[in-house]
Design a protein around this motif. Structure first.
Motif, PDB file in Angstrom:
ATOM      1  N   GLY A   1       0.834  -1.193   0.000  1.00 43.50           N
ATOM      2  CA  GLY A   1       0.000   0.000   0.000  1.00 43.50           C
ATOM      3  C   GLY A   1       0.870   1.244   0.000  1.00 43.50           C
ATOM      4  O   GLY A   1       2.102   1.170   0.054  1.00 43.50           O
ATOM      5  N   ARG A   2       0.224   2.374  -0.049  1.00 42.02           N
ATOM      6  CA  ARG A   2       0.949   3.643  -0.064  1.00 42.02           C
ATOM      7  C   ARG A   2       1.137   4.218   1.338  1.00 42.02           C
ATOM      8  O   ARG A   2       1.460   5.391   1.483  1.00 42.02           O
ATOM      9  N   ILE A   3       0.928   3.411   2.336  1.00 46.29           N
ATOM     10  CA  ILE A   3       1.136   3.877   3.708  1.00 46.29           C
ATOM     11  C   ILE A   3       2.634   3.986   3.983  1.00 46.29           C
ATOM     12  O   ILE A   3       3.442   3.343   3.319  1.00 46.29           O
ATOM     13  N   PRO A   4       3.036   4.786   4.955  1.00 39.91           N
ATOM     14  CA  PRO A   4       4.459   4.959   5.248  1.00 39.91           C
ATOM     15  C   PRO A   4       5.135   3.633   5.583  1.00 39.91           C
ATOM     16  O   PRO A   4       4.500   2.692   6.067  1.00 39.91           O
ATOM     17  N   ALA A   5       6.422   3.567   5.336  1.00 40.40           N
ATOM     18  CA  ALA A   5       7.177   2.331   5.524  1.00 40.40           C
ATOM     19  C   ALA A   5       7.093   1.810   6.951  1.00 40.40           C
ATOM     20  O   ALA A   5       6.937   0.600   7.170  1.00 40.40           O
ATOM     21  N   ASP A   6       7.207   2.704   7.940  1.00 42.45           N
ATOM     22  CA  ASP A   6       7.168   2.224   9.319  1.00 42.45           C
ATOM     23  C   ASP A   6       5.803   1.665   9.678  1.00 42.45           C
ATOM     24  O   ASP A   6       5.683   0.681  10.424  1.00 42.45           O
ATOM     25  N   ARG A   7       4.754   2.234   9.072  1.00 45.96           N
ATOM     26  CA  ARG A   7       3.413   1.740   9.376  1.00 45.96           C
ATOM     27  C   ARG A   7       3.138   0.406   8.692  1.00 45.96           C
ATOM     28  O   ARG A   7       2.486  -0.466   9.261  1.00 45.96           O
ATOM     29  N   VAL A   8       3.610   0.235   7.464  1.00 42.58           N
ATOM     30  CA  VAL A   8       3.376  -1.040   6.791  1.00 42.58           C
ATOM     31  C   VAL A   8       4.087  -2.159   7.538  1.00 42.58           C
ATOM     32  O   VAL A   8       3.582  -3.288   7.618  1.00 42.58           O
ATOM     33  N   GLN A   9       5.241  -1.871   8.138  1.00 43.30           N
ATOM     34  CA  GLN A   9       5.936  -2.876   8.931  1.00 43.30           C
ATOM     35  C   GLN A   9       5.125  -3.245  10.166  1.00 43.30           C
ATOM     36  O   GLN A   9       4.991  -4.422  10.515  1.00 43.30           O
ATOM     37  N   GLU A  10       4.571  -2.247  10.819  1.00 40.16           N
ATOM     38  CA  GLU A  10       3.783  -2.487  12.026  1.00 40.16           C
ATOM     39  C   GLU A  10       2.527  -3.295  11.714  1.00 40.16           C
ATOM     40  O   GLU A  10       2.203  -4.266  12.400  1.00 40.16           O
ATOM     41  N   VAL A  11       1.801  -2.881  10.653  1.00 43.69           N
ATOM     42  CA  VAL A  11       0.566  -3.581  10.274  1.00 43.69           C
ATOM     43  C   VAL A  11       0.868  -5.005   9.833  1.00 43.69           C
ATOM     44  O   VAL A  11       0.159  -5.953  10.185  1.00 43.69           O
ATOM     45  N   ALA A  12       1.949  -5.182   9.072  1.00 41.07           N
ATOM     46  CA  ALA A  12       2.307  -6.507   8.580  1.00 41.07           C
ATOM     47  C   ALA A  12       2.654  -7.443   9.730  1.00 41.07           C
ATOM     48  O   ALA A  12       2.261  -8.617   9.737  1.00 41.07           O
ATOM     49  N   GLU A  13       3.393  -6.964  10.708  1.00 44.02           N
ATOM     50  CA  GLU A  13       3.765  -7.809  11.838  1.00 44.02           C
ATOM     51  C   GLU A  13       2.536  -8.229  12.626  1.00 44.02           C
ATOM     52  O   GLU A  13       2.427  -9.366  13.105  1.00 44.02           O
ATOM     53  N   ASN A  14       1.584  -7.317  12.727  1.00 45.08           N
ATOM     54  CA  ASN A  14       0.356  -7.618  13.454  1.00 45.08           C
ATOM     55  C   ASN A  14      -0.444  -8.718  12.759  1.00 45.08           C
ATOM     56  O   ASN A  14      -0.869  -9.685  13.383  1.00 45.08           O
TER      57      ASN A  14
ATOM     58  N   ARG B   1       0.663 -10.823  10.504  1.00 46.93           N
ATOM     59  CA  ARG B   1       1.480 -12.054  10.408  1.00 46.93           C
ATOM     60  C   ARG B   1       1.336 -12.890  11.679  1.00 46.93           C
ATOM     61  O   ARG B   1       1.241 -14.113  11.620  1.00 46.93           O
ATOM     62  N   SER B   2       1.354 -12.227  12.820  1.00 44.23           N
ATOM     63  CA  SER B   2       1.241 -12.971  14.071  1.00 44.23           C
ATOM     64  C   SER B   2      -0.109 -13.668  14.194  1.00 44.23           C
ATOM     65  O   SER B   2      -0.197 -14.781  14.717  1.00 44.23           O
ATOM     66  N   ARG B   3      -1.163 -13.042  13.653  1.00 48.27           N
ATOM     67  CA  ARG B   3      -2.492 -13.674  13.712  1.00 48.27           C
ATOM     68  C   ARG B   3      -2.610 -14.813  12.715  1.00 48.27           C
ATOM     69  O   ARG B   3      -3.236 -15.835  12.983  1.00 48.27           O
TER      70      ARG B   3
END
Length: 266
Positions: free
Chosen positions: A246-259, A261-263
């Motif tokens: 997505g076009r969200i900031p890099a730090d946010r895409v990392q945070e969302v992806a980790e969340n 991924r864990s689920r």
């Protein structure tokens, strides 16, 4: 990255893909591709393009001033050392290839010649499917995903259609993204394999997608990259590869992806 070389044109890259270049020129382009990320991405796009050039441009060529075009092509000088009667240095295929490439830039097209891509991009074979997805998602706008957010039951029904093909058990809770609206789940196909695309709409930055494909490449820890002006998080487990884009900031895409991924791993 070095910039001390001349960037190859689409005509040259198309000729490289088709094996029409002399060995010296082909070696030069291959070296540039390995050194220059921009050229590598362009070659990867052209390699995936499976365009029926003659059929696609037949109407234009039939309406064009044929004699004038043929005279122009005949006037192109042959390469030094070419024998009498040999083809001009710029072939009809290369001219059409360049025109087609300029028309379809940014459009997702299924790949045709995978061999060159694997030879030039050996570090991550999964990069090919991510490139296809990025091309596709880059066409999305907020209007593409306009409309109400499906209720939980509708989401569950859409996700169930993906489970059967992918061998997963996805729930609305497992794929939800905080503050980002679930819009739809689609079953696509890439390289003969089922590809799940779960589309979202972030109110601040626009379309996003979580994509999943079967993979036997083995587990891979999360990594990150940029494609088509979008940020990408990607990872894999023993059976599937995942990417969030997505076009969200890099730090946010990392945070969302980790969340997420864990689920999906639980």
């Amino acid at each position: 990255m070095s910039t001390k070389h001349t960037i190859p044109s689409d005509e040259d890259l198309t000729a490289f893909i088709d094996g029409e270049l002399p060995a010296e020129d082909a070696a030069r382009i291959e070296a540039i591709v390995k050194e220059d990320e921009r050229v590598a991405e362009r070659l990867e796009f052209l390699t995936r393009a499976n365009l029926p050039f003659e059929q696609a441009f037949a109407p234009l060529l039939s309406e064009a001033p044929r004699q004038k075009l043929e005279a122009m092509l005949a006037a192109i000088p042959a390469r030094e050392g070419a024998t009498t009667g040999s083809a001009p240095a710029v072939s009809r295929r290369r001219i059409l290839g360049a025109l087609a490439a300029s028309l379809v830039a940014g459009i997702a097209i299924d790949r045709a010649a995978i061999g060159i891509g694997r030879r030039l991009f050996p570090k991550d074979e999964n990069s090919e499917w991510r490139a296809v997805v990025a091309d596709y998602i880059s066409l999305y706008t907020a209007e593409t995903l306009a409309g109400p957010v499906p209720g939980r039951e509708d989401q569950a029904v859409q996700l169930a259609s993906l489970d059967e093909k992918l061998g997963l058990s996805l729930s609305p809770e497992a794929v939800s993204l905080a503050g980002i609206d679930f819009k739809r789940a689609l079953l696509l196909q890439y390289d003969g394999k089922a590809l799940a695309q779960i589309a979202y709409l972030d109110p601040e930055t626009g379309p996003m997608a979580l994509c999943i494909v079967k993979s036997d490449a083995g587990p891979k820890a999360p990594d990150f990259e940029s494609r088509k002006g979008m940020n990408v998080a990607y990872w894999s487990n023993a059976t599937h590869a995942f990417m969030l884009i997505g076009r969200i900031p890099a730090d946010r895409v990392q945070e969302v992806a980790e969340n997420v991924r864990s689920r999906l791993s639980s």
